[in-house]
Write a protein that holds these residues in place. Structure first.
Motif, mmCIF file in Angstrom:
data_model
loop_
_atom_site.group_PDB
_atom_site.id
_atom_site.type_symbol
_atom_site.label_atom_id
_atom_site.label_comp_id
_atom_site.label_asym_id
_atom_site.label_seq_id
_atom_site.Cartn_x
_atom_site.Cartn_y
_atom_site.Cartn_z
ATOM 1 N N ASN A 1 -15.646 -14.185 34.371
ATOM 2 C CA ASN A 1 -14.358 -14.778 34.732
ATOM 3 C C ASN A 1 -14.503 -16.179 35.325
ATOM 4 O O ASN A 1 -13.533 -16.756 35.811
ATOM 5 N N ARG B 1 -10.299 -6.852 28.743
ATOM 6 C CA ARG B 1 -9.502 -7.496 29.783
ATOM 7 C C ARG B 1 -8.479 -6.526 30.363
ATOM 8 O O ARG B 1 -8.004 -5.636 29.686
ATOM 9 N N ARG C 1 -11.412 -10.249 33.069
ATOM 10 C CA ARG C 1 -12.311 -9.811 32.000
ATOM 11 C C ARG C 1 -13.448 -8.977 32.574
ATOM 12 O O ARG C 1 -14.038 -9.345 33.589
#
Length: 193
Positions: A148, A57, A67
Motif C-alpha cells: 500500500n 483489495r 491491498r
C-alpha cells in the motif's frame, strides 16, 4: 400439479400415503437435495473467495482499497476484512475517529495490519507504530504496508511497555488502537487520563 400427472398417480395413492415411503423419500431425495444446496453454497463461497483473492483489495468499509500482499490474515479471518464488513459494529465509532486529526497512531496487537495500514492510508503522513508479539503477523503487516506504499509511515515493533506507550503519547494527540488479548489493563496503567 397438472391433471395429467394426478391421473397417472392415482394407482399409487395408497403407496404415497404410507409413512414408510416418506421416510425413505426423506432419507434419500430430501437428503440429496440438501446436499446439493450445501454444495451450491460452497461453490458460491469459493467463487467469491477467488474473486476477492484476485482483487486482493478491501472492497468496502472504512479501508476500501487497502491491498493485501498475500491472501493471509493473522489471528482473525480474512474474508470479512476483504468484504469490508470486519468488525462492522465498530463503524459508528470508527467514523468519529476518522473525522479527527492525530499526531501519532499506535496499533497494539496489529496482526497483519488491517487497522495499522488502513489508518496509514486514511491519515497520510501521520506516523503509525504497529506492535505485535507474533513475528508472522509483523511480517504480514510489513508486506501489506509495502503493498500500500505506506512503509515510510510505519514503525514495526514486537512489543510496547506501559512506560513506552506513555512516552509515545506524551504531548501528542494519539490514536491508540488496541487488541492485545487482555493485556490492555496493564498496558494503559502508565497513561494519565
Amino acid at each position: 400439479m397438472s391433471p395429467f400427472v394426478d391421473r397417472l398417480l392415482i394407482p399409487f395413492d395408497k403407496l404415497l400415503a404410507a409413512p414408510l415411503v416418506w421416510r425413505v423419500v426423506d432419507a434419500t431425495i430430501m437428503r440429496f437435495a440438501k446436499g446439493l444446496r450445501r454444495r451450491r453454497n460452497q461453490v458460491r463461497i469459493q467463487q467469491l473467495t477467488r474473486a476477492l483473492t484476485a482483487a486482493g483489495r478491501v472492497q468496502a468499509g472504512p479501508f476500501a482499497g487497502l491491498r493485501y500482499a498475500r491472501f493471509e490474515s493473522a489471528c482473525s479471518t480474512l474474508l470479512p476484512k476483504l468484504l469490508g464488513t470486519y468488525e462492522q459494529e465498530l463503524a459508528p465509532a470508527l467514523n468519529q475517529v476518522l473525522a479527527q486529526r492525530y499526531d501519532q497512531i499506535i496499533d497494539v496487537g496489529c496482526a497483519e495490519g488491517y487497522y495499522a495500514v488502513g489508518l496509514a492510508l486514511r491519515f497520510p503522513g501521520v506516523p503509525v507504530l504497529a506492535c505485535d508479539i507474533n513475528p508472522v503477523a509483523l511480517e504480514l503487516c510489513r508486506l501489506n504496508a509495502e503493498a500500500n506504499q505506506v512503509s515510510s509511515q510505519l514503525v514495526l515493533r514486537a512489543a510496547i511497555t506501559p512506560d513506552e506507550l506513555a512516552r509515545e503519547c506524551q504531548n501528542r494527540r494519539c490514536l491508540i488502537v488496541c487488541d492485545c488479548e487482555g493485556w490492555e489493563r496493564d498496558l494503559f496503567s502508565a497513561i494519565d487520563p
